[in-house]
Design an enzyme around this catalytic site. Sequence first.
Site, PDB file in Angstrom:
ATOM      1  N   LEU A 189       0.854  -1.184   0.000  1.00  0.00           N
ATOM      2  CA  LEU A 189       0.000   0.000   0.000  1.00  0.00           C
ATOM      3  C   LEU A 189       0.892   1.237   0.000  1.00  0.00           C
ATOM      4  O   LEU A 189       1.888   1.285   0.727  1.00  0.00           O
ATOM      5  CB  LEU A 189      -0.898   0.025   1.246  1.00  0.00           C
ATOM      6  CG  LEU A 189      -2.208  -0.759   1.200  1.00  0.00           C
ATOM      7  CD1 LEU A 189      -2.887  -0.709   2.565  1.00  0.00           C
ATOM      8  CD2 LEU A 189      -3.151  -0.209   0.137  1.00  0.00           C
ATOM      9  N   ASP A 190       0.533   2.240  -0.798  1.00  0.00           N
ATOM     10  CA  ASP A 190       1.261   3.502  -0.779  1.00  0.00           C
ATOM     11  C   ASP A 190       1.266   4.074   0.640  1.00  0.00           C
ATOM     12  O   ASP A 190       0.312   3.857   1.404  1.00  0.00           O
ATOM     13  CB  ASP A 190       0.606   4.516  -1.713  1.00  0.00           C
ATOM     14  CG  ASP A 190       0.752   4.146  -3.182  1.00  0.00           C
ATOM     15  OD1 ASP A 190       1.704   3.421  -3.516  1.00  0.00           O
ATOM     16  OD2 ASP A 190      -0.092   4.591  -3.989  1.00  0.00           O
ATOM     17  N   PRO A 191       2.309   4.826   1.011  1.00  0.00           N
ATOM     18  CA  PRO A 191       2.348   5.409   2.360  1.00  0.00           C
ATOM     19  C   PRO A 191       1.100   6.213   2.720  1.00  0.00           C
ATOM     20  O   PRO A 191       0.648   6.167   3.871  1.00  0.00           O
ATOM     21  CB  PRO A 191       3.592   6.307   2.307  1.00  0.00           C
ATOM     22  CG  PRO A 191       4.489   5.619   1.329  1.00  0.00           C
ATOM     23  CD  PRO A 191       3.556   5.073   0.267  1.00  0.00           C
TER      24      PRO A 191
END
Length: 298
Positions: free
Chosen positions: A45-47
């Site tokens: 997951l993207d930050p």
Amino acid sequence: MARKKGREIHGWLIVDKPAGIGSTDVVGKVRWALDAKKAGHAGTLDPDATGVLAVALGEATKTVPILTDALKAYDFTVSWGAETSTDDASGGVVKTSDARPDEAAIRAALPEFTGEIMQVPPAVSAVRVDGARAYDLAREGEVVELAARPLWVESLELLGAARDSAELRMVCGKGGYVRSIARDLGRKLGCLGHVAQLRRIWSGPFEAGDGFAFDRIDRANQAEIEAALLPLQAALADLPEMQATEIGATRILNGNPGQVLGHAEFGEEVWVSRNGRALCIGRYMGGEVQPSRVFNLG
């Protein structure tokens, strides 16, 4: 945090990841809290994204490829009128538009983004280019042209629309970038767009309701966290289960083809258990299973 050898612990912890932290940092936190010898995750997951991050512990890491290949669902907000360097709100604005789509135009555009599509990943992504990550090259100021890749989009649904934004839900296969969908949808509609918010609501068999809040990890003791663990085989819900005979179980645990009860398609990928214990993932070969990954659960 100093590196520790860790203990043998097996299963899945489904973490509800908050914004502002990377997926590998979540894995590190879980591993440290449980003093686990081995840990990994299925699907970055993207930050800035939130939601379901499935953390595998011990022998459950051998099932990560199964979950990585599974369908995943995302709820996201697209902000119209600007394209950014990262295709989300963390990047700088690179183009703007005064145009805004109405609901009918959005709905009419969605079918183009479903089924088997070709998708160009964001320039700031984990895709490798000549051995280097695209996001590292971007930080160094290098302009990288990433090749389009095939992606299966099961569905793309409009949940709500306002003048400057739209709420959508996407179900897709492995390797999908929601940021690319937002960017390409904005271009298709002639108004430009980027992801303002992104949440993964399920990943394979794991749902947001299974999630252990990230901020609880520091407050909870090991016993509380372990109570939230799901068994290794929870990730195998989409595979047929076969029951090994007593002799078959012994052979399978030694890496050899073993006799099983029941039937599947010849060559089909299955998982095998004996008395409730997961033994392996393998291929059904007509009365036997040839193991490809054996679970050493002690």
